[in-house]
Structures are given as structure tokens and as C-alpha cells.
Design an enzyme around this catalytic site. Structure first.
Site, PDB file in Angstrom:
ATOM      1  N   TYR A 150       0.832  -1.211   0.000  1.00 12.63           N
ATOM      2  CA  TYR A 150       0.000   0.000   0.000  1.00 12.63           C
ATOM      3  C   TYR A 150       0.864   1.259   0.000  1.00 12.63           C
ATOM      4  O   TYR A 150       0.703   2.132  -0.854  1.00 12.63           O
ATOM      5  CB  TYR A 150      -0.915  -0.014   1.221  1.00 12.63           C
ATOM      6  CG  TYR A 150      -1.890   1.140   1.280  1.00 12.63           C
ATOM      7  CD1 TYR A 150      -2.972   1.204   0.402  1.00 12.63           C
ATOM      8  CD2 TYR A 150      -1.743   2.157   2.212  1.00 12.63           C
ATOM      9  CE1 TYR A 150      -3.872   2.253   0.457  1.00 12.63           C
ATOM     10  CE2 TYR A 150      -2.642   3.206   2.283  1.00 12.63           C
ATOM     11  CZ  TYR A 150      -3.713   3.256   1.401  1.00 12.63           C
ATOM     12  OH  TYR A 150      -4.594   4.312   1.461  1.00 12.63           O
ATOM     13  N   ASP A 151       1.817   1.339   0.955  1.00 17.79           N
ATOM     14  CA  ASP A 151       2.637   2.540   1.090  1.00 17.79           C
ATOM     15  C   ASP A 151       3.434   2.815  -0.179  1.00 17.79           C
ATOM     16  O   ASP A 151       3.408   3.919  -0.733  1.00 17.79           O
ATOM     17  CB  ASP A 151       3.610   2.393   2.261  1.00 17.79           C
ATOM     18  CG  ASP A 151       2.915   2.126   3.586  1.00 17.79           C
ATOM     19  OD1 ASP A 151       1.666   2.079   3.601  1.00 17.79           O
ATOM     20  OD2 ASP A 151       3.620   1.957   4.592  1.00 17.79           O
ATOM     21  N   GLY A 212      -1.075   2.203  23.382  1.00 14.81           N
ATOM     22  CA  GLY A 212      -2.087   3.225  23.123  1.00 14.81           C
ATOM     23  C   GLY A 212      -1.572   4.642  23.138  1.00 14.81           C
ATOM     24  O   GLY A 212      -2.366   5.589  23.028  1.00 14.81           O
ATOM     25  N   ARG A 216      -2.887   9.631  16.309  1.00 16.87           N
ATOM     26  CA  ARG A 216      -3.497   9.777  14.999  1.00 16.87           C
ATOM     27  C   ARG A 216      -4.282  11.088  14.978  1.00 16.87           C
ATOM     28  O   ARG A 216      -4.597  11.661  16.020  1.00 16.87           O
ATOM     29  CB  ARG A 216      -4.443   8.609  14.678  1.00 16.87           C
ATOM     30  CG  ARG A 216      -3.783   7.254  14.570  1.00 16.87           C
ATOM     31  CD  ARG A 216      -2.871   7.144  13.378  1.00 16.87           C
ATOM     32  NE  ARG A 216      -2.319   5.805  13.232  1.00 16.87           N
ATOM     33  CZ  ARG A 216      -1.179   5.397  13.776  1.00 16.87           C
ATOM     34  NH1 ARG A 216      -0.470   6.226  14.531  1.00 16.87           N
ATOM     35  NH2 ARG A 216      -0.745   4.163  13.582  1.00 16.87           N
ATOM     36  N   ARG A 282       1.145  10.600  13.926  1.00 20.44           N
ATOM     37  CA  ARG A 282       0.579  10.986  12.633  1.00 20.44           C
ATOM     38  C   ARG A 282      -0.254  12.254  12.826  1.00 20.44           C
ATOM     39  O   ARG A 282      -1.246  12.261  13.538  1.00 20.44           O
ATOM     40  CB  ARG A 282      -0.280   9.845  12.087  1.00 20.44           C
ATOM     41  CG  ARG A 282      -0.793  10.026  10.670  1.00 20.44           C
ATOM     42  CD  ARG A 282       0.290  10.189   9.652  1.00 20.44           C
ATOM     43  NE  ARG A 282       1.215   9.078   9.542  1.00 20.44           N
ATOM     44  CZ  ARG A 282       0.952   7.923   8.965  1.00 20.44           C
ATOM     45  NH1 ARG A 282      -0.232   7.683   8.477  1.00 20.44           N
ATOM     46  NH2 ARG A 282       1.890   7.005   8.892  1.00 20.44           N
TER      47      ARG A 282
END
Length: 327
Positions: A150-151, A212, A216, A282
Site C-alpha cells: 500500500y505505502d 495506546g 493519529r 501521525r
């Protein structure tokens, strides 16, 4: 009336885009192989005026119903599974969709004079060493890992798209999409928002990859569609990508806390190993989108998440609505 082609139009973002384009008065052709799209998304579109669905795979030669469409002026390439479990299930097809499929659509743009928009991804930045991510950052991507189909596929698609622009073969736009969420996501697509909400609603263990603390940035789907349409219709020269996403950054634990506030009777939280090459941070720098598109997101996570959770509650047949659970 002009015609707009949306490849991957039965998918999550693509289906919202098809509706927005139809509402704006365009004739819309939705092209999809239905490999990962939800049939219910397509069913919601079938009654739109001037809407046509064509079942085909952009890896193969495009059908005449697409190549001979009258007055084709815009081509959106949204075709490709975007969640890791889906695109890793058939990595060869993922790569071919990004490279061969993009080539087919670019050649159609060259033939017809239609403007082409590639929906690329924040995954081209990999596990970034620069934060927040600006379009000039070249990324830190594994070209051999399980996410490479994908990347690297998207990076190759970008390279081809910009080559068509430099050679004056097509007028192009490239959007680098960051995490997007909202109604009509697949409940089992493996992305963090759908995972946490659906696991909470159904009483299953809630799985959190790693500890966690990875972050994002979540963009509500209506903001994403508005950004894509603004980029397509912008007057930029198209030789540079544009980040489209919400710059508000959350840890996965913070997202989980918000979900548990909406669904307080959820099951226990279980931490699992972090997937290989999973990005630690991100967050988009959207300065370019603000400057050249006059675009920025309008829906904060505090508003978009409850709307998404309520939709999922109906989708998975939860016994009580999210609002009732939160009271």
C-alpha cells in the site's frame, strides 16, 4: 451536463463523494470492483439522479461505458483498499491497483482532457521522523514490510501522476489523505475508529495495539469530501501534493476514553502487540490546504465521533442507542 468518474466510488470516502457530486448537479459514474466496498453504500446511491454504476476493476482495461462516457471532465481515483487487513489480504492486487490502475485512469485523462485527482495517503510518510508531516517531507517507509504494497504502491502512483503532469499529458491533483472516519465505514475494516466503536457496542474485548500512546489525527468524512472537491476545482498547477486531514492529534488511549464515554457498558480493554511498521505519530500540517484551497476541517472529533457511533449502533444492531447508553 458534465460527467465525473469516481473510481472506488462504492467505498467509504468514494460513496460520500459520489453523493456530494450528484448533489452539486453533476452526472456521476461510479466505477468499483466491489472487492472491499459495502453493497449497502452502493444501494444508497442508486436512486441519485444521473448516477451510473459500472462494476469493473481498474487493474484491467477500462470498459467502453467508462472510456466513451460523454463530456468526461473530472476523474477521481479513490480505488484501493485503505485498511491494513484489507490491503494486506491481497498485496499483489493492492500494488497493481495503485500502479496499473492509476496508469489506466491517467491515460483516460490524457485521452479525454479530464482533470485527474489521485487520493494518495499519509502512509507515504511511513513512521515519520518529522512531526507534524509537511508535504516536502520524503518519509521513512519500509519498502519490504507487510504494509509496503500500500505505502509503496501509493508512492509509485504519485510518481506516475506527477510524471504525467510534467510531460503535459494530463492535468492532475494529488491529495494525501489522513485518517478519515464517519458513517458508512465497514464495521470490520480493521481501522481504529470502527474497531473501538464496534467492539464497545457489541460487548467484545476492546483491542488496543501497543500501549495506546501512538497518535493519529481524525478527519470527519464530510470535511474530507469538501477538501477533495476543493482541490479538484482549485487553480494550483498540480505539481505538488496537498495534505487533507484534521490537524488535531489524539493518542489512541484518548480516542478510547471518548468511545467509552459514549458506550460506558463496553467490555474490557486488551492490549495487543503493535503491528509491524505501524506509525508512532501521525498529524498533518495543512498550511498548504489552508493557503491554496482556503480549506480547513469544521467537524471536531467531539462532534463527529458521536455521529459515527450512533450510525454504527444501528448498523451492528446494538440494543440501545449510543445516546441512551451515555445517559
Amino acid at each position: 451536463m458534465d460527467t465525473i468518474l469516481v473510481a472506488g466510488g462504492a467505498g467509504f470516502i468514494g460513496s460520500h463523494l459520489c453523493r456530494a457530486l450528484s448533489d452539486a448537479g453533476h452526472r456521476v459514474i461510479c466505477l468499483d470492483n466491489l472487492q472491499t466496498a459495502r453493497p449497502s453504500n452502493l444501494k444508497l446511491l442508486e436512486d441519485l439522479p444521473n448516477f451510473t454504476f459500472v462494476e469493473a476493476d481498474i487493474v484491467n482495461a477500462l470498459p467502453a461505458s467508462v472510456t466513451d462516457a460523454p463530456n468526461l471532465t473530472r476523474i477521481y481515483n479513490c480505488a484501493c483498499a485503505a485498511s491494513p487487513p484489507q490491503y494486506q489480504a491481497d498485496p499483489e492486487h493492492t500494488m497493481l491497483t495503485n500502479v496499473v490502475g492509476t496508469n489506466h485512469l491517467l491515460r483516460l485523462a490524457e485521452k479525454t482532457g479530464a482533470r485527474f485527482l489521485l487520493t494518495s495517503t499519509s502512509e507515504v510518510y511511513g513512521d515519520p521522523e518529522v512531526h507534524p508531516q509537511v508535504e516536502g517531507y520524503r518519509g521513512w517507509v519500509s519498502c519490504t514490510g507487510p504494509r509496503a504494497c500500500y505505502d509503496e504502491g501509493k508512492r509509485a502512483a504519485e510518481a506516475m501522476t506527477f510524471d504525467f503532469a510534467r510531460m503535459s499529458r494530463a492535468e492532475v491533483r494529488v491529495a494525501r489523505i489522513f485518517n478519515t472516519y464517519g458513517p458508512h465505514m465497514h464495521p470490520d475494516d480493521g481501522r481504529v475508529v470502527s474497531n473501538l466503536i464496534c467492539q464497545a457496542l457489541t460487548g467484545r474485548d476492546i483491542t488496543v495495539h501497543g500501549d495506546g500512546t501512538q497518535t493519529r489525527s481524525f478527519c470527519y468524512v464530510s470535511d474530507m469530501v469538501r477538501g477533495l472537491m476543493a482541490l479538484m476545482e482549485s487553480d494550483i498547477d498540480g505539481t505538488e501534493p496537498v495534505n487533507i486531514g484534521n490537524p488535531d492529534e489524539f493518542t489512541i488511549n484518548e480516542l478510547l476514553d471518548m468511545v467509552l464515554e459514549l458506550v460506558p457498558n463496553a467490555g474490557k480493554v486488551v492490549n495487543t502487540p503493535l503491528p509491524q511498521d505501524d506509525p508512532r505519530r501521525r498529524r498533518p500540517d495543512i498550511s498548504r490546504a489552508r493557503d491554496v484551497l482556503d480549506w480547513s476541517p469544521r467537524v471536531p472529533l467531539s462532534e463527529g465521533l458521536p455521529m459515527t457511533a450512533e450510525w454504527f449502533a444501528e448498523e451492528v444492531g446494538a440494543e440501545m442507542s449510543v445516546r441512551e447508553a451515555a445517559e
